[in-house]
Design a protein around this motif. Structure first.
Motif, PDB file in Angstrom:
ATOM      1  N   LYS A  51     -45.349  10.683  19.740  1.00  0.00           N
ATOM      2  CA  LYS A  51     -45.629   9.576  18.950  1.00  0.00           C
ATOM      3  C   LYS A  51     -45.214   9.963  17.263  1.00  0.00           C
ATOM      4  O   LYS A  51     -44.515   8.924  16.891  1.00  0.00           O
ATOM      5  CB  LYS A  51     -46.943   9.402  19.107  1.00  0.00           C
ATOM      6  CG  LYS A  51     -47.510   8.681  20.260  1.00  0.00           C
ATOM      7  CD  LYS A  51     -48.870   8.459  20.360  1.00  0.00           C
ATOM      8  CE  LYS A  51     -49.084   7.789  21.720  1.00  0.00           C
ATOM      9  NZ  LYS A  51     -50.590   7.281  21.750  1.00  0.00           N
ATOM     10  N   ALA A  52     -45.478  11.069  16.875  1.00  0.00           N
ATOM     11  CA  ALA A  52     -45.044  11.366  15.540  1.00  0.00           C
ATOM     12  C   ALA A  52     -43.529  11.361  15.380  1.00  0.00           C
ATOM     13  O   ALA A  52     -42.939  10.852  14.516  1.00  0.00           O
ATOM     14  CB  ALA A  52     -45.865  12.751  14.997  1.00  0.00           C
ATOM     15  N   TYR A  53     -43.046  11.992  16.495  1.00  0.00           N
ATOM     16  CA  TYR A  53     -41.459  12.096  16.277  1.00  0.00           C
ATOM     17  C   TYR A  53     -40.817  10.719  16.459  1.00  0.00           C
ATOM     18  O   TYR A  53     -39.898  10.585  15.711  1.00  0.00           O
ATOM     19  CB  TYR A  53     -40.962  12.869  17.642  1.00  0.00           C
ATOM     20  CG  TYR A  53     -39.681  13.181  17.843  1.00  0.00           C
ATOM     21  CD1 TYR A  53     -38.797  13.601  16.790  1.00  0.00           C
ATOM     22  CD2 TYR A  53     -39.116  13.036  18.952  1.00  0.00           C
ATOM     23  CE1 TYR A  53     -37.334  13.628  16.970  1.00  0.00           C
ATOM     24  CE2 TYR A  53     -37.721  13.176  19.342  1.00  0.00           C
ATOM     25  CZ  TYR A  53     -36.772  13.557  18.194  1.00  0.00           C
ATOM     26  OH  TYR A  53     -35.577  13.554  18.583  1.00  0.00           O
ATOM     27  N   PRO A  81     -44.453  19.322   9.217  1.00  0.00           N
ATOM     28  CA  PRO A  81     -43.869  20.704   9.629  1.00  0.00           C
ATOM     29  C   PRO A  81     -44.446  21.097  10.909  1.00  0.00           C
ATOM     30  O   PRO A  81     -43.576  21.795  11.594  1.00  0.00           O
ATOM     31  CB  PRO A  81     -44.102  21.669   8.434  1.00  0.00           C
ATOM     32  CG  PRO A  81     -44.379  20.792   7.197  1.00  0.00           C
ATOM     33  CD  PRO A  81     -44.887  19.315   7.835  1.00  0.00           C
ATOM     34  N   THR A  82     -45.614  20.911  11.524  1.00  0.00           N
ATOM     35  CA  THR A  82     -45.775  21.216  12.839  1.00  0.00           C
ATOM     36  C   THR A  82     -45.266  20.561  13.735  1.00  0.00           C
ATOM     37  O   THR A  82     -45.074  21.200  15.094  1.00  0.00           O
ATOM     38  CB  THR A  82     -47.494  21.142  12.700  1.00  0.00           C
ATOM     39  OG1 THR A  82     -47.788  19.712  12.482  1.00  0.00           O
ATOM     40  CG2 THR A  82     -48.197  22.099  11.769  1.00  0.00           C
ATOM     41  N   VAL A  83     -45.101  19.094  13.545  1.00  0.00           N
ATOM     42  CA  VAL A  83     -44.207  18.345  14.464  1.00  0.00           C
ATOM     43  C   VAL A  83     -42.882  18.903  14.571  1.00  0.00           C
ATOM     44  O   VAL A  83     -42.321  18.862  15.672  1.00  0.00           O
ATOM     45  CB  VAL A  83     -44.421  16.980  13.906  1.00  0.00           C
ATOM     46  CG1 VAL A  83     -43.526  16.107  15.074  1.00  0.00           C
ATOM     47  CG2 VAL A  83     -45.675  16.510  13.983  1.00  0.00           C
ATOM     48  N   ALA A  84     -42.261  19.322  13.310  1.00  0.00           N
ATOM     49  CA  ALA A  84     -40.874  19.643  13.378  1.00  0.00           C
ATOM     50  C   ALA A  84     -40.766  20.855  14.069  1.00  0.00           C
ATOM     51  O   ALA A  84     -39.769  21.295  14.913  1.00  0.00           O
ATOM     52  CB  ALA A  84     -40.499  19.995  11.920  1.00  0.00           C
ATOM     53  N   ASP A  85     -41.709  22.065  13.952  1.00  0.00           N
ATOM     54  CA  ASP A  85     -41.728  23.067  14.730  1.00  0.00           C
ATOM     55  C   ASP A  85     -41.763  23.052  16.276  1.00  0.00           C
ATOM     56  O   ASP A  85     -41.228  23.736  17.069  1.00  0.00           O
ATOM     57  CB  ASP A  85     -43.069  23.877  14.393  1.00  0.00           C
ATOM     58  CG  ASP A  85     -42.711  24.705  13.091  1.00  0.00           C
ATOM     59  OD1 ASP A  85     -41.402  24.933  12.699  1.00  0.00           O
ATOM     60  OD2 ASP A  85     -43.683  24.980  12.362  1.00  0.00           O
ATOM     61  N   ALA A  86     -42.655  21.923  16.981  1.00  0.00           N
ATOM     62  CA  ALA A  86     -42.970  21.812  18.196  1.00  0.00           C
ATOM     63  C   ALA A  86     -41.347  21.036  18.499  1.00  0.00           C
ATOM     64  O   ALA A  86     -41.096  21.408  19.823  1.00  0.00           O
ATOM     65  CB  ALA A  86     -43.974  20.493  18.243  1.00  0.00           C
ATOM     66  N   LYS A 126     -37.987  24.559  10.288  1.00  0.00           N
ATOM     67  CA  LYS A 126     -37.328  24.515   9.170  1.00  0.00           C
ATOM     68  C   LYS A 126     -35.766  24.643   9.329  1.00  0.00           C
ATOM     69  O   LYS A 126     -34.904  24.087   8.791  1.00  0.00           O
ATOM     70  CB  LYS A 126     -37.692  25.786   8.419  1.00  0.00           C
ATOM     71  CG  LYS A 126     -37.068  25.918   7.001  1.00  0.00           C
ATOM     72  CD  LYS A 126     -37.686  27.310   6.144  1.00  0.00           C
ATOM     73  CE  LYS A 126     -37.046  27.420   4.890  1.00  0.00           C
ATOM     74  NZ  LYS A 126     -37.658  28.524   4.262  1.00  0.00           N
ATOM     75  N   GLU A 127     -35.363  25.289  10.419  1.00  0.00           N
ATOM     76  CA  GLU A 127     -33.873  25.496  10.703  1.00  0.00           C
ATOM     77  C   GLU A 127     -33.522  24.279  11.258  1.00  0.00           C
ATOM     78  O   GLU A 127     -32.233  23.843  10.988  1.00  0.00           O
ATOM     79  CB  GLU A 127     -33.852  26.670  11.635  1.00  0.00           C
ATOM     80  CG  GLU A 127     -33.940  27.959  11.115  1.00  0.00           C
ATOM     81  CD  GLU A 127     -34.120  29.075  12.220  1.00  0.00           C
ATOM     82  OE1 GLU A 127     -33.410  30.198  12.021  1.00  0.00           O
ATOM     83  OE2 GLU A 127     -34.697  28.956  13.132  1.00  0.00           O
ATOM     84  N   LEU A 128     -34.229  23.595  11.656  1.00  0.00           N
ATOM     85  CA  LEU A 128     -33.912  22.364  12.496  1.00  0.00           C
ATOM     86  C   LEU A 128     -33.622  21.362  11.297  1.00  0.00           C
ATOM     87  O   LEU A 128     -32.530  20.507  11.387  1.00  0.00           O
ATOM     88  CB  LEU A 128     -34.923  21.569  13.572  1.00  0.00           C
ATOM     89  CG  LEU A 128     -34.792  20.174  14.019  1.00  0.00           C
ATOM     90  CD1 LEU A 128     -33.461  20.088  14.666  1.00  0.00           C
ATOM     91  CD2 LEU A 128     -35.940  19.880  14.955  1.00  0.00           C
ATOM     92  N   VAL A 129     -34.544  21.124  10.458  1.00  0.00           N
ATOM     93  CA  VAL A 129     -34.693  19.949   9.646  1.00  0.00           C
ATOM     94  C   VAL A 129     -33.685  20.150   8.268  1.00  0.00           C
ATOM     95  O   VAL A 129     -32.909  19.277   7.940  1.00  0.00           O
ATOM     96  CB  VAL A 129     -36.028  20.179   8.717  1.00  0.00           C
ATOM     97  CG1 VAL A 129     -35.904  18.968   7.534  1.00  0.00           C
ATOM     98  CG2 VAL A 129     -37.095  19.606   9.927  1.00  0.00           C
ATOM     99  N   LYS A 130     -33.410  21.480   8.021  1.00  0.00           N
ATOM    100  CA  LYS A 130     -32.327  21.795   6.647  1.00  0.00           C
ATOM    101  C   LYS A 130     -31.717  22.983   6.789  1.00  0.00           C
ATOM    102  O   LYS A 130     -32.256  24.165   7.384  1.00  0.00           O
ATOM    103  CB  LYS A 130     -33.308  21.747   5.451  1.00  0.00           C
ATOM    104  CG  LYS A 130     -32.374  21.546   4.104  1.00  0.00           C
ATOM    105  CD  LYS A 130     -33.094  21.598   2.961  1.00  0.00           C
ATOM    106  CE  LYS A 130     -33.958  22.770   2.572  1.00  0.00           C
ATOM    107  NZ  LYS A 130     -34.813  22.918   1.346  1.00  0.00           N
ATOM    108  N   GLY A 131     -30.274  22.775   6.484  1.00  0.00           N
ATOM    109  CA  GLY A 131     -29.319  24.080   6.634  1.00  0.00           C
ATOM    110  C   GLY A 131     -28.692  24.315   5.168  1.00  0.00           C
ATOM    111  O   GLY A 131     -28.979  23.281   4.421  1.00  0.00           O
ATOM    112  N   GLU A 132     -28.160  25.499   5.126  1.00  0.00           N
ATOM    113  CA  GLU A 132     -27.682  25.408   3.711  1.00  0.00           C
ATOM    114  C   GLU A 132     -26.275  26.089   3.978  1.00  0.00           C
ATOM    115  O   GLU A 132     -26.115  27.351   3.866  1.00  0.00           O
ATOM    116  CB  GLU A 132     -28.482  26.584   2.669  1.00  0.00           C
ATOM    117  CG  GLU A 132     -28.340  26.772   1.460  1.00  0.00           C
ATOM    118  CD  GLU A 132     -28.917  27.769   0.442  1.00  0.00           C
ATOM    119  OE1 GLU A 132     -28.483  28.160  -0.548  1.00  0.00           O
ATOM    120  OE2 GLU A 132     -30.059  27.826   1.016  1.00  0.00           O
TER     121      GLU A 132
END
Length: 228
Positions: free
Chosen positions: A54-56, A68-73, A125-131
């Motif tokens: 639902k949050a996604y 961040p916890t949703v992003a990790d899941a 973190k790796e999913l959301v942003k890269g450098e």
């Protein structure tokens, strides 16, 4: 000379790697294959806990910030799904101002601290942003080459997918590409921002006609200029 060789290499890859004869439409219906390699809403619903899904969905359809916890899941579910399809690596794909796409590849495999073992990991973190190294990509004169620092920001409105290659499969994550101060360095970010601006103005017009229930549903979550 170097540029011509580069274009020749890209042309060779495009003409030799992608073949259509590996799909047998006689034994498997096309509707069973369409979207089979896409991390779709249906796949996400099956693999994510109900509250996380639902949050996604709120992030995708209403532009809500992603916890961040949703992003990790979500990242864990994507990794497990991708590995089920044979993927060993992931990449952020973006559209810099070069006329072609660019990618930054990383492996799911990560060594453990001590013991000489390794595990498969993929964090939010790796999913959301890269450098990525942006020094070779156009910036429109925004900054000097030695100051070229660009970030890829995950665009959740474009589903991730699996790309199969002769040397393995990769989880491909569509992203926007921005400078560290938030300026657009690609062709996608201005599109996302313009769609959001149009949506906001459309809501103003609807309210003038008495529609106060319409919302910013299914709008893109445009990367902010305050990206850091």
């Amino acid at each position: 000379m170097g540029s011509n060789k580069r274009h020749e290499a890209i042309k060779t890859i495009a003409t030799t790697r992608h073949k259509l004869d590996y799909v047998d439409f006689k034994t498997k219906h096309i509707k069973e294959q369409f979207g089979a390699n896409v991390f779709s809403e249906e796949v996400a619903a099956a693999r994510l806990p109900k509250q996380v899904f639902k949050a996604y969905q709120k992030t995708i359809k209403k532009g809500m910030p992603l916890d961040p916890t949703v992003a990790d899941a979500v990242a864990t579910a994507m990794k497990d799904w991708a590995m089920d399809h044979g993927a060993t690596h992931f990449t952020h794909i973006f559209q810099p101002m070069t006329g072609i796409t660019a990618e930054k590849h990383d492996s799911f495999l990560a060594p453990t601290i001590g013991g000489g073992a390794a595990v498969f990991e993929f964090s939010g973190k790796e999913l959301v942003k890269g450098e990525p190294d942006a020094s070779s990509l156009p910036s429109g004169g925004l900054r000097a080459t030695f100051e070229a620092r660009g970030y890829t920001a995950w665009d959740p409105t474009s589903p991730a997918y699996i790309q199969h290659n002769p040397n393995g499969s990769t989880l491909v994550i569509p992203t926007a590409f921005l400078s560290w101060t938030g300026e657009a360095l690609d062709k996608k970010t201005p599109l996302l921002r313009s769609m959001e601006a149009l949506s906001q103005q459309a809501l103003r017009i609807l309210k003038l006609f008495g529609n106060n229930t319409a919302g910013m549903c299914s709008r893109p979550s445009a990367p902010s200029r305050n990206t850091s």
